[in-house]
Design an enzyme around this catalytic site. Sequence first.
Site, PDB file in Angstrom:
ATOM      1  N   GLU A  56      -8.373   0.301   4.223  1.00 45.88           N
ATOM      2  CA  GLU A  56      -6.917   0.087   4.176  1.00 45.88           C
ATOM      3  C   GLU A  56      -6.410  -0.502   5.493  1.00 45.88           C
ATOM      4  O   GLU A  56      -5.580  -1.411   5.493  1.00 45.88           O
ATOM      5  CB  GLU A  56      -6.205   1.410   3.881  1.00 45.88           C
ATOM      6  CG  GLU A  56      -6.372   1.866   2.440  1.00 45.88           C
ATOM      7  CD  GLU A  56      -5.785   3.238   2.188  1.00 45.88           C
ATOM      8  OE1 GLU A  56      -5.492   3.546   1.028  1.00 45.88           O
ATOM      9  OE2 GLU A  56      -5.632   4.012   3.153  1.00 45.88           O
ATOM     10  N   ASP A  96       0.841  -1.193   0.000  1.00 42.79           N
ATOM     11  CA  ASP A  96       0.000   0.000   0.000  1.00 42.79           C
ATOM     12  C   ASP A  96       0.877   1.245   0.000  1.00 42.79           C
ATOM     13  O   ASP A  96       2.061   1.190   0.353  1.00 42.79           O
ATOM     14  CB  ASP A  96      -0.913  -0.007   1.230  1.00 42.79           C
ATOM     15  CG  ASP A  96      -2.178   0.824   1.041  1.00 42.79           C
ATOM     16  OD1 ASP A  96      -2.260   1.582   0.051  1.00 42.79           O
ATOM     17  OD2 ASP A  96      -3.089   0.720   1.896  1.00 42.79           O
TER      18      ASP A  96
END
Length: 254
Positions: free
Chosen positions: A126, A104
């Site tokens: 996330e 990420d």
Amino acid sequence: MIISRTLTRTSTLLLRTMASNVEQAKDAAAERAVRDHVYDGCRLGVGSGSTVVYAVKHLSVLVKKAGFKVTCVPTSFQARQLIIENGLHLSDLSQTPELDVVIDGADECDTSLNLIKGGGGCQLQEKIVAACGKKMVVIADYRKKSKELGDQWKKGIPIEVVPMAYVPVMNKLRSYGLEPVLRMAQNKAGPVVTDNSNFVIDAKFTEPHNWDVLETKLSRTPGIVETGLFVGYASVAYFGMENGSVSELHKPVL
């Protein structure tokens, strides 16, 4: 008049060069992360943001060339579309609740691998995906690398809130020494609405905090769904640098 036009052209070329350097840096960081951490049979969390676009591109090439079987779990609508468009195997946490690696981006990363994320409003999903991974790998360009959080990123900590609670939450944030601003949408009237139908408050700060303590305080505040502070999640970060190299930052050994 001629001097003015020359200066304008020079400024335009400089901006284009800077933009090109940034994109090349993102690409370099993404390529290194995919090369170092993705393997055959990998269960991969795919993050959100502009740098992840390059990671998915390199992942697609690796899967096709090496014949790897990689299961991809997205952190956002954007990530889901990238996985589909690149012909990768799409899954979700109901089918693949345990992940080997999560790749990420970040809006900022300090020397202790504390992160600020959520500039794109995807902080809740996330963090859920990151928590399901054995290892979180951060990819970013050189602008995101800081000694302390707040050195580079000046927009504050993204905080996802239940819409009905945004005013009391903003009052609480002020009592914590933060400067909250409700994030407003650019192409519609009203506030930004996340993939989970919540609002986002950007909590600005002027000096470093004990991030672990602050994150705990925020998470205990009624109305806050999740924050963009990621403390203790990242294992390694790859930063694409201006000169084309890639700088690595590993989690400190205690």
